[in-house]
Design an enzyme around this catalytic site. Structure first.
Site, PDB file in Angstrom:
ATOM      1  N   HIS A   8      20.896  35.530  37.984  1.00 46.62           N
ATOM      2  CA  HIS A   8      19.851  34.872  37.187  1.00 46.62           C
ATOM      3  C   HIS A   8      19.549  33.524  37.833  1.00 46.62           C
ATOM      4  CE1 HIS A   8      23.001  32.220  35.624  1.00 46.62           C
ATOM      5  NE2 HIS A   8      23.707  33.322  35.357  1.00 46.62           N
ATOM      6  N   LYS A  20      39.111  25.113  49.648  1.00 51.75           N
ATOM      7  CA  LYS A  20      39.058  24.181  50.775  1.00 51.75           C
ATOM      8  C   LYS A  20      40.022  24.659  51.848  1.00 51.75           C
ATOM      9  CE  LYS A  20      37.899  20.176  47.883  1.00 51.75           C
ATOM     10  NZ  LYS A  20      36.505  20.158  48.333  1.00 51.75           N
ATOM     11  N   ALA A  42      45.027  33.243  46.463  1.00 55.38           N
ATOM     12  CA  ALA A  42      44.838  33.866  45.153  1.00 55.38           C
ATOM     13  C   ALA A  42      44.074  32.942  44.211  1.00 55.38           C
ATOM     14  CB  ALA A  42      46.189  34.221  44.551  1.00 55.38           C
TER      15      ALA A  42
END
Length: 235
Positions: free
Chosen positions: A146, A213, A193
């Site tokens: 959207h 990062k 993870a």
């Protein structure tokens, strides 16, 4: 309601093993020795603005042929949808989206890939290279689904943007990671993870966190270092 959604489900849900309905038998292209293990969710979605084609909202416009051949799986790849491994897993979900006049999305998965509970929503293109490993329940989206502003406007679908996602050879994507539109995950890169990735991850790098990062660069070809990093950062 200004967006109209229509869906087709090619997998026969009455079967206990993965079986395509007769009209979809040739839709998904699979290489040698690849397997659907458990029942995946494969979906085709046509989303349109109410004003698309000057058609009545109740008209059915979805065409299965628009999605034919747009999921391509290489050789020796496993699409794992069962929940009998150490970490909680769920069915793999591969969803192709056709928005208004645009072509349906295309998902390509290379050779020697292992996917478990992976969710892919593809408006344009998601390309996964060879020798890529996924921890459970990774999500990949090449569109936000959207626009940021103007939700509910009559041109919402037309203004919904997409940008391809590319995961290069040898990458490892950790459990629960979210990879967003326009991202390239480099060769032999590792995503930790539960990371949220909205920028590219360079080759031979480890990226973790929300937002993800880069925390380390691996020596190219240093397999022992890569395996150590997998144990530390990925699931």
């Amino acid at each position: 309601m200004t967006c109209i959604y229509e869906n087709l489900l090619p997998i026969d849900k009455t079967k206990t093993s993965p079986t395509f309905l007769p009209e979809f038998q040739s839709h998904v292209l699979m290489g040698d020795n690849s397997a659907l293990i458990g029942l995946p969710h494969i979906g085709y979605t046509f989303v349109r603005d109410e004003t698309y084609g000057n058609m009545e909202p109740t008209a059915s416009l979805i065409n299965a042929d628009d999605f034919k051949g747009r999921i391509c799986i290489g050789s020796n790849t496993q699409i794992y949808s069962e929940n009998n491994v150490a970490f909680e897993n769920s069915p793999v979900r591969l969803t192709l989206v056709k928005a208004n006049h645009r072509d349906a999305g295309k998902i390509t998965i290379g050779d020697n890939v292992f996917m478990q509970g992976t969710n892919i929503v593809c408006y344009e293109r998601v390309a996964i290279g060879n020798d890529v490993m996924f921890g459970p329940r990774v999500t990949i989206m090449d569109s936000s689904g959207h626009p940021v502003v103007g939700r509910g406007a009559t041109d919402e679908v037309e203004r919904t943007s997409s940008s391809p996602v590319v995961i290069e050879d040898g990458a490892w994507i950790g459990m629960g990671a979210l990879i967003l539109k326009g991202v390239r995950i480099g060769r032999n890169a590792i995503v930790g993870a539960n990371s949220v990735v909205y920028q590219d991850v360079p080759d031979n790098s480890i990226a973790i966190g929300n937002p993800a990062k880069v925390v380390k660069t691996l020596d190219q070809g240093a397999e022992h270092e890569r395996q150590s990093a997998l144990a530390a950062y990925a699931a």
